[in-house]
Design an enzyme around this catalytic site. Structure first.
Site, PDB file in Angstrom:
ATOM      1  N   CYS A   1      -7.615  11.298  -0.217  1.00 54.21           N
ATOM      2  CA  CYS A   1      -8.651  12.334  -0.114  1.00 54.21           C
ATOM      3  C   CYS A   1      -9.285  12.284   1.276  1.00 54.21           C
ATOM      4  O   CYS A   1      -9.238  11.279   1.966  1.00 54.21           O
ATOM      5  CB  CYS A   1      -9.744  12.089  -1.144  1.00 54.21           C
TER       6      CYS A   1
ATOM      7  N   ARG B   1      -3.458  13.094   5.567  1.00 57.39           N
ATOM      8  CA  ARG B   1      -3.702  12.132   4.485  1.00 57.39           C
ATOM      9  C   ARG B   1      -3.070  12.593   3.177  1.00 57.39           C
ATOM     10  O   ARG B   1      -2.962  11.816   2.234  1.00 57.39           O
ATOM     11  CB  ARG B   1      -5.207  11.924   4.299  1.00 57.39           C
TER      12      ARG B   1
ATOM     13  N   TRP C   1      -6.836  14.343  -3.450  1.00 57.21           N
ATOM     14  CA  TRP C   1      -5.545  13.864  -3.955  1.00 57.21           C
ATOM     15  C   TRP C   1      -5.823  13.502  -5.418  1.00 57.21           C
ATOM     16  O   TRP C   1      -6.562  12.542  -5.683  1.00 57.21           O
ATOM     17  CB  TRP C   1      -5.074  12.637  -3.176  1.00 57.21           C
TER      18      TRP C   1
ATOM     19  N   ASN D   1     -13.979  10.011  -2.792  1.00 58.19           N
ATOM     20  CA  ASN D   1     -12.621   9.545  -2.506  1.00 58.19           C
ATOM     21  C   ASN D   1     -12.485   8.179  -3.169  1.00 58.19           C
ATOM     22  O   ASN D   1     -13.359   7.335  -3.025  1.00 58.19           O
ATOM     23  CB  ASN D   1     -12.436   9.418  -0.984  1.00 58.19           C
ATOM     24  N   GLY D   2     -11.428   7.954  -3.952  1.00 54.25           N
ATOM     25  CA  GLY D   2     -11.232   6.641  -4.582  1.00 54.25           C
ATOM     26  C   GLY D   2     -11.218   6.775  -6.105  1.00 54.25           C
ATOM     27  O   GLY D   2     -10.923   7.832  -6.646  1.00 54.25           O
TER      28      GLY D   2
ATOM     29  N   GLU E   1       7.125 -13.684   1.904  1.00 49.78           N
ATOM     30  CA  GLU E   1       6.494 -12.612   2.696  1.00 49.78           C
ATOM     31  C   GLU E   1       5.445 -13.194   3.636  1.00 49.78           C
ATOM     32  O   GLU E   1       5.350 -12.811   4.791  1.00 49.78           O
ATOM     33  CB  GLU E   1       5.877 -11.573   1.759  1.00 49.78           C
TER      34      GLU E   1
ATOM     35  N   LYS F   1       5.388 -12.707   7.642  1.00 53.07           N
ATOM     36  CA  LYS F   1       4.227 -12.140   8.354  1.00 53.07           C
ATOM     37  C   LYS F   1       3.815 -13.061   9.498  1.00 53.07           C
ATOM     38  O   LYS F   1       3.578 -12.626  10.611  1.00 53.07           O
ATOM     39  CB  LYS F   1       3.054 -11.961   7.393  1.00 53.07           C
TER      40      LYS F   1
ATOM     41  N   GLU G   1       6.636 -13.313  12.345  1.00 52.88           N
ATOM     42  CA  GLU G   1       7.012 -12.103  13.105  1.00 52.88           C
ATOM     43  C   GLU G   1       5.901 -11.640  14.042  1.00 52.88           C
ATOM     44  O   GLU G   1       6.176 -10.932  14.999  1.00 52.88           O
ATOM     45  CB  GLU G   1       7.436 -10.970  12.179  1.00 52.88           C
TER      46      GLU G   1
ATOM     47  N   HIS H   1      13.492 -30.927  -3.451  1.00 52.85           N
ATOM     48  CA  HIS H   1      14.955 -30.937  -3.257  1.00 52.85           C
ATOM     49  C   HIS H   1      15.329 -30.861  -1.791  1.00 52.85           C
ATOM     50  O   HIS H   1      16.406 -30.378  -1.438  1.00 52.85           O
ATOM     51  CB  HIS H   1      15.564 -29.760  -4.039  1.00 52.85           C
TER      52      HIS H   1
ATOM     53  N   LYS I   1       9.839  -1.030  14.518  1.00 52.39           N
ATOM     54  CA  LYS I   1       9.226  -0.661  13.239  1.00 52.39           C
ATOM     55  C   LYS I   1      10.293  -0.272  12.224  1.00 52.39           C
ATOM     56  O   LYS I   1      10.178  -0.570  11.055  1.00 52.39           O
ATOM     57  CB  LYS I   1       8.252   0.520  13.424  1.00 52.39           C
TER      58      LYS I   1
HETATM   59  C1  AGP Z   1       8.084  -6.322   7.858  1.00 51.23           C
HETATM   60  O1  AGP Z   1       6.824  -6.757   8.329  1.00 51.23           O
HETATM   61  C2  AGP Z   1       9.080  -6.149   8.989  1.00 51.23           C
HETATM   62  N1  AGP Z   1       8.592  -5.237   9.936  1.00 51.23           N
HETATM   63  C3  AGP Z   1      10.493  -5.837   8.491  1.00 51.23           C
HETATM   64  O2  AGP Z   1      10.932  -6.972   7.788  1.00 51.23           O
HETATM   65  C4  AGP Z   1      10.644  -4.602   7.574  1.00 51.23           C
HETATM   66  O3  AGP Z   1      10.043  -4.852   6.330  1.00 51.23           O
HETATM   67  C5  AGP Z   1      12.146  -4.360   7.348  1.00 51.23           C
HETATM   68  O4  AGP Z   1      12.739  -4.088   8.595  1.00 51.23           O
HETATM   69  C6  AGP Z   1      12.423  -3.213   6.383  1.00 51.23           C
HETATM   70  O5  AGP Z   1      11.933  -2.003   6.906  1.00 51.23           O
HETATM   71  P1  AGP Z   1      11.864  -0.731   5.922  1.00 51.23           P
HETATM   72  O6  AGP Z   1      10.882  -1.082   4.849  1.00 51.23           O
HETATM   73  O7  AGP Z   1      11.396   0.402   6.777  1.00 51.23           O
HETATM   74  O8  AGP Z   1      13.229  -0.510   5.356  1.00 51.23           O
END
Ligand code: AGP
Length: 607
Positions: free
Chosen positions: A2, A27, A74, A98-99, A479, A483, A486, A502, A602
């Protein structure tokens, strides 16, 4: 998501409100409306669909007034109709929101008992009548809002205009962003800097729990205790382009903080909050006819899929085979035409994942994709799309897309359970209610930001780190490690906590921090006993748990992060937030390029 705008000014505001709403179109929305006050008359215009419909309506039936509020909706509670479009009004006020107001049903029955008549099925109308009731009891608008806000539970941003008060707007924020814009003899409200860019570049962003009282020449901001507070006044980027960092230093920081809002919109696509049930119309797959899910994804999206595997198998008793996309098709997994091939991707353009999708398509499987970009290649080549509504994600390190992928996968698992008859109607209502609480818990988790920043200062000194978890916290450990590595370039590994003995335990010494993700769930006791092994070898433990876990743990930790107690199904989503903030602040201390880490893109469109 929204969009909210408000203007208390000198010119006729209706066309200005619509222009501001147009800047929030990115949005996503399905209806819109504006309301103005003019010489004692409070009036509104609302239209379904795109803003051009509202524009045309205002040309036919103009609205006068130099004070007004506008909203793009939305739909979360109630269909995207004119009736449910904002602003919602009573004879005394107009409100936009909104929410999600989670406790809207109990508030509604209380207000109906007091004789207030509802016209719509929206949660927003509850706010309108709640504040009106306080006014009817003789309170001033400011006191009526002060008294009403503590009764609302959920993640929300609201703006209210009062009949007879042509120099007053009141706004409140708890989750979705809301900014106050400063003008010369004019004041503004907006969901972000983009909406207000034509009027001002001087803004204050309200913080969670804040509410603000605006007149043409003053702004008073109060915190949730009602104490007057000062919020930083800053210059937004003059040419606020479509996606702006707002008042954040990095897109990643902004996107971490957008999660309560974008998760609520993602959930609204799959859950009917009014009825407390799954929206099976939103899922074009009959899971009763599916014998297995063959899933694949990359990176963070793969970890989301790993968590989804637990949910599909536990809730819908549906077997899930998942593999990283770069390995998936080389395994030559036996695939049946009764299986659903499921792909998870933020960009919808990742080459490895796309190659797996095309491999499954050749094998004649039904193709479903959980994607954040609806017009992406993966979306176009899928039979069914399960959208995440995270909005544009600019930071290379995926954050809000990840938690929206989890919200989508959890909703799909409950949908599959309903279709396959593995959950009862009561189970469905309980699970839908638990999922609807995610935005509120996410808002609370974000309040750990200062503690996570402090812990990150320690973490930024190390060369290696381990992340451990059990059950759905295990993929979250993977994950968390991704994070950290990377964006801070610190080497980190995620492991199933039970795997430590192990082999990896050989790594443990006083230089190795171990981040343990352990809500007080069915796996907690075993995880803590694993951690005794770490502590006994001088390992530095950072325990992320809840109050019950902290009370039950006898571990000697370097840091303990305590989240609220919450339903088990939502822990991976909420525990992702401190994990993200830990990585973010560590990278900030390391001075790396948080939004564009070295060597990374990205969207990886090459295999
Ligand atoms: C996640 O922080 C990374 N940038 C990378 O692992 C990403 O998740 C992966 O390349 C998959 O991208 P996608 O979700 O656009 O397919």
């Amino acid at each position: 998501m929204c969009g909210i705008v408000g203007i208390i000014g000198r010119e006729q505001v209706a066309p200005l409100l619509v222009d501001a709403l147009k800047r929030l179109e990115y949005r996503g929305y399905d209806s819109a409306g504006v309301a103005t006050l003019n010489k004692g008359v409070l009036d509104r215009r609302r239209a379904e669909g795109k803003l051009v419909n509202l524009d045309n309506l205002l040309k036919e039936q103009p609205l006068s007034g130099t004070i007004g509020i506008g909203h793009t909706r939305w739909a979360t509670h109630g269909a995207p109709t004119v009736r449910n479009a904002h602003p919602h009004t009573t004879p005394r006020l107009a409100v936009i929101h909104n929410g999600i107001i989670e406790n809207f049903a109990e508030l509604r029955s209380m207000l109906e008992k007091d004789g207030y008549v509802f016209e719509t099925e929206t949660d927003t109308e509850t706010v309108a009548h709640l504040v009106t009731r306080a006014l009817d009891r003789g309170l001033s608008p400011v006191e009526a809002v002060r008294q009403s806000l503590p009764e609302l539970r959920g993640a929300f941003a609201i703006a209210i205009m009062f009949k007879g008060e042509e120099d007053l707007l009141i706004a409140a924020r708890n989750g979705p962003p809301l900014a106050v814009g400063y003008g010369d003899g004019e004041m503004y409200l907006g969901s972000d800097a983009i909406a207000l860019a034509p009027f001002t570049d001087t803004l204050s962003y309200l913080e969670d729990g804040d509410w603000a009282v605006l007149t043409r020449n003053s702004v008073a901001i109060y915190d949730e205790s009602g104490m007057a507070v000062k919020r930083r006044i800053e210059k937004s980027a003059g040419t606020a382009f479509l996606v702006s960092k707002g008042n954040r230093r990095h897109f990643m920081e902004k996107e971490i903080h957008e999660q309560p809002e974008v998760i609520s919109h993602t959930l609204a696509n799959y859950l009917d909050f009014s009825k407390g049930t799954i929206r099976t119309d939103a899922v074009p797959v009959d899971f009763a006819k599916i014998d297995r899910i063959a899933a694949s994804a990359c990176g963070t999206a793969y970890y989301a899929g790993l968590i989804g595997k637990y949910w599909f198998e536990q809730i819908a008793r549906l077997p899930v085979d998942i593999d990283v996309a770069s390995e998936f098709r080389y395994r030559e997994m036996p695939l049946s035409k009764d299986s659903l091939a499921l792909f998870v991707s933020q960009s919808g353009e990742t080459a490895d994942t796309l190659a797996s999708l095309r491999y499954c398509k050749q094998q004649g499987l039904k193709i479903g994709s959980v994607v954040n970009v609806k017009e992406s290649t993966m979306a176009r080549e899928s039979d069914s799309i399960f959208p995440t509504l995270a909005g544009p994600e600019v930071g290379v390190a995926s954050t809000k897309a990840f938690t929206c992928q989890l919200a989508t996968l959890a909703s799909l698992a409950v949908t599959a359970g309903k279709m396959r008859g593995t959950i009862s109607a009561d189970d469905e209502r309980r699970l839908v209610h638990e999922l609807s609480e995610i935005p509120r818990y996410a808002t609370q988790a974000l309040k750990l930001e200062q503690q996570m920043e402090a812990i990150s200062r320690d973490l930024s000194q190390v060369k290696h780190a381990l992340y451990l978890g059990r059950g759905t916290s295990f993929p979250l450990a993977l994950e968390g490690a991704l994070k950290l590595k990377e964006i801070s370039y610190i080497h980190a590994e995620g492991y199933a906590a039970g795997e430590l003995k192990h082999g990896p335990i050989a790594l443990i010494d006083e230089h190795m921090p171990v981040i343990v993700i352990a809500p007080y769930d069915r796996w907690f006791e075993k995880t803590v006993s694993n951690m005794q092994e770490v502590a006994a070898r001088g390992g530095k433990i950072i325990l992320i748990t809840d109050s019950r876990g902290a009370a039950a743990s006898t571990l000697k930790t370097m840091h303990t992060v305590i989240l609220p107690d919450m339903p088990e199904i939502i822990t991976p989503i909420i525990y992702a937030l401190p994990i993200q903030m830990l990585a973010y602040y560590t990278a900030v201390f390391m001075g790396t390029d948080v939004d564009q880490p070295r060597n990374l893109a990205k969207s990886v469109t090459v295999e």
